[in-house]
Scaffold this motif. Structure first.
Motif, PDB file in Angstrom:
ATOM      1  N   ASN A 150       0.806  -1.215   0.000  1.00 26.62           N
ATOM      2  CA  ASN A 150       0.000   0.000   0.000  1.00 26.62           C
ATOM      3  C   ASN A 150       0.842   1.269   0.000  1.00 26.62           C
ATOM      4  OD1 ASN A 150       0.955  -0.276   2.563  1.00 26.62           O
ATOM      5  ND2 ASN A 150      -0.969   0.250   3.580  1.00 26.62           N
ATOM      6  N   GLN A 151       2.132   1.109  -0.097  1.00 33.17           N
ATOM      7  CA  GLN A 151       3.027   2.219  -0.362  1.00 33.17           C
ATOM      8  C   GLN A 151       3.915   1.816  -1.528  1.00 33.17           C
ATOM      9  OE1 GLN A 151       2.814   5.121   1.179  1.00 33.17           O
ATOM     10  NE2 GLN A 151       1.237   4.408   2.596  1.00 33.17           N
ATOM     11  N   GLY A 152       4.373   2.789  -2.298  1.00 32.89           N
ATOM     12  CA  GLY A 152       5.279   2.481  -3.385  1.00 32.89           C
ATOM     13  C   GLY A 152       4.596   1.840  -4.573  1.00 32.89           C
ATOM     14  N   PRO A 153       5.177   0.780  -5.149  1.00 29.30           N
ATOM     15  CA  PRO A 153       4.676   0.191  -6.394  1.00 29.30           C
ATOM     16  C   PRO A 153       3.215  -0.230  -6.364  1.00 29.30           C
ATOM     17  CG  PRO A 153       6.844  -0.677  -5.856  1.00 29.30           C
ATOM     18  CD  PRO A 153       6.399   0.110  -4.672  1.00 29.30           C
ATOM     19  N   GLY A 154       2.788  -0.868  -5.284  1.00 30.41           N
ATOM     20  CA  GLY A 154       1.407  -1.315  -5.209  1.00 30.41           C
ATOM     21  C   GLY A 154       0.428  -0.166  -5.163  1.00 30.41           C
ATOM     22  N   ARG A 155       0.771   0.863  -4.399  1.00 24.40           N
ATOM     23  CA  ARG A 155      -0.096   2.043  -4.299  1.00 24.40           C
ATOM     24  C   ARG A 155      -0.254   2.721  -5.663  1.00 24.40           C
ATOM     25  NH1 ARG A 155      -3.972   3.434  -1.371  1.00 24.40           N
ATOM     26  NH2 ARG A 155      -4.816   3.436  -3.463  1.00 24.40           N
ATOM     27  N   ARG A 156       0.880   2.876  -6.370  1.00 19.79           N
ATOM     28  CA  ARG A 156       0.829   3.529  -7.686  1.00 19.79           C
ATOM     29  C   ARG A 156       0.079   2.675  -8.699  1.00 19.79           C
ATOM     30  NH1 ARG A 156       6.087   4.845  -6.296  1.00 19.79           N
ATOM     31  NH2 ARG A 156       6.972   3.300  -7.725  1.00 19.79           N
ATOM     32  N   ALA A 157       0.229   1.349  -8.604  1.00 13.20           N
ATOM     33  CA  ALA A 157      -0.482   0.462  -9.527  1.00 13.20           C
ATOM     34  C   ALA A 157      -1.988   0.575  -9.340  1.00 13.20           C
ATOM     35  CB  ALA A 157      -0.019  -0.976  -9.327  1.00 13.20           C
ATOM     36  N   LEU A 158      -2.434   0.593  -8.086  1.00 13.57           N
ATOM     37  CA  LEU A 158      -3.857   0.723  -7.817  1.00 13.57           C
ATOM     38  C   LEU A 158      -4.374   2.102  -8.234  1.00 13.57           C
ATOM     39  CD1 LEU A 158      -6.449  -0.454  -6.659  1.00 13.57           C
ATOM     40  CD2 LEU A 158      -5.685   0.261  -4.381  1.00 13.57           C
ATOM     41  N   ASP A 159      -3.581   3.125  -7.952  1.00  8.60           N
ATOM     42  CA  ASP A 159      -3.977   4.483  -8.357  1.00  8.60           C
ATOM     43  C   ASP A 159      -4.104   4.584  -9.872  1.00  8.60           C
ATOM     44  OD1 ASP A 159      -4.076   5.358  -5.770  1.00  8.60           O
ATOM     45  OD2 ASP A 159      -2.130   6.379  -5.816  1.00  8.60           O
ATOM     46  N   LYS A 160      -3.188   3.948 -10.598  1.00  4.74           N
ATOM     47  CA  LYS A 160      -3.264   4.016 -12.054  1.00  4.74           C
ATOM     48  C   LYS A 160      -4.491   3.260 -12.570  1.00  4.74           C
ATOM     49  CE  LYS A 160      -0.689   3.576 -16.348  1.00  4.74           C
ATOM     50  NZ  LYS A 160       0.542   3.118 -17.037  1.00  4.74           N
TER      51      LYS A 160
END
Length: 380
Positions: A150-160
């Motif tokens: 929920n921080q970093g790569p996973g957060r950005r993937a979900l946001d995208k």
């Protein structure tokens, strides 16, 4: 030809269209909340809870009987949806197709923030939403490796995935979001055709005139990029002025400012609500700061992101609206643990005197705001 119109009239028109002139302009309760969002075109979402989060504060000021759970209810019913306007916002579902150009822009990879997102991670997260029926922010955990996403790569993937329109937000639990697939929320028959630049310009103009009554060029294209849209907006304005469907104001102080001829009807406006209204810094009526200055002569800036030593008025000052004028600002903070709304400072505009009636109405407004914030008393 440009038309001269009194500044007082323009101010009354703007506040009337915002639902801040007459009481209960949109009705009450959940139906009133839907009516307000549909009329305004959007309500900005903000995470700051110094007083109450902006999306709740804006609706509370306009809708008697508004409750925070109304937004989750309307989202689950497919009446409104979360996406981006000039910032994160709740929007009426009828306007969903006008979010599609931004979604397509993210799918084309035009946002530098998402350049490093791994497609495989997006595929995995999307599969989880599809398989589990929903995904909360806290669920972004790789149980096999014990690593939080929920921080970093996973957060950005979900946001995208969200910005692309691959997932939607069904509800918020506090500020935690619950994501689902679009087909779980979009009503049957939702128009999914991407609008042209001309259609987008017409939509933005109609929405702004409906919500504000009097609009400026800068407001119409605020944070809207692309030469095609700006060209289409200018062509639309020129065409409607030539056809008598739009008026361009003659006052040099109100440059590039427009309104509909129908707005000049004398019966359009009633006597303003005789009460003090404490607005959110993100309220639709004040969010375009230059227009606010131009139309009301109110120089307002949020100082939350200004270093403390350079603040003039305070960390989270609320604009004070009274009898159709912005008469000052009050810096408050809700201490929910102690049950107190703390008034840190009050600043009135030049020429405004705190007579008995104003003072009484300000006290009442602060007490009502305290109750909305979950506090039972005001500390001044």
């Amino acid at each position: 030809m440009p038309h001269p119109i009194s500044l007082t009239f323009l101010q009354q028109l703007a506040l009337s269209q915002q639902g801040l002139w007459a009481q209960s302009a949109f009705g009450s309760g959940v139906a009133g909340a839907l009516s307000a969002i549909t009329h305004l075109g959007y309500v900005q979402i903000d995470t700051l809870s110094v007083i109450e989060r902006a999306h709740h504060h804006v609706l509370w000021n306009r809708v008697p009987g508004y409750a925070p759970e109304h937004l989750n209810q309307l989202c689950a019913q497919g009446q409104i949806f979360e996406y981006w306007f000039h910032a994160a916002a709740y929007l009426p579902m009828r306007d969903y197709r006008f979010a599609l150009p931004r979604m397509q822009s993210f799918r084309r990879g035009e946002s530098p923030y998402f350049k490093s997102v791994e497609p495989s991670l997006m595929t995995e997260i999307l599969a989880r939403v599809r398989g589990e029926g929903e995904l909360r922010s806290r669920d972004l955990k790789d149980r096999s490796q014990g690593a939080w996403w929920n921080q970093g790569p996973g957060r950005r993937a979900l946001d995208k995935l969200f910005m692309q329109g691959n997932v939607m937000i069904r509800e918020r639990k506090g500020m935690e979001k619950v994501y689902v697939l679009p087909e779980q929320l979009l009503p049957a028959g939702t128009d999914l055709s991407e609008p042209s630049a001309q259609e987008m310009a017409a939509h933005l103009l109609e929405q702004a005139l409906r919500a504000h009554g009097v609009v400026t060029w800068a407001q119409l294209v605020h944070l809207r990029t692309g030469k095609a849209l700006r060209a289409a907006m200018r062509e639309l304005l020129d065409a409607q002025i030539a056809a008598g469907q739009l008026i361009s104001l003659a006052d040099s102080a109100q440059y590039d400012t427009y309104l509909r001829p129908s707005a000049l009807a004398p019966s359009s406006h009633r006597k303003p609500a005789d009460k003090v209204q404490l607005l959110s810094p993100f309220d639709n009526a004040v969010i375009h700061r230059d227009r606010l200055q131009q139309l009301f002569g109110f120089n307002y800036r949020l100082e939350s992101y200004t270093p403390a030593a350079k603040r003039i008025y305070g960390y989270f000052c609320l604009p004070i609206l009274w009898r159709g004028r912005f008469v000052g600002r009050v810096d408050c903070k809700a201490n929910r643990t102690a049950g107190r709304l703390v008034v840190l400072s009050l600043h009135l505009e030049s020429g405004i005197k705190a007579d008995t009636q104003f003072s009484e109405q300000l006290t009442q407004a602060l007490q009502q705001l305290a109750q909305f914030c979950g506090c039972n008393q005001v500390q001044q």
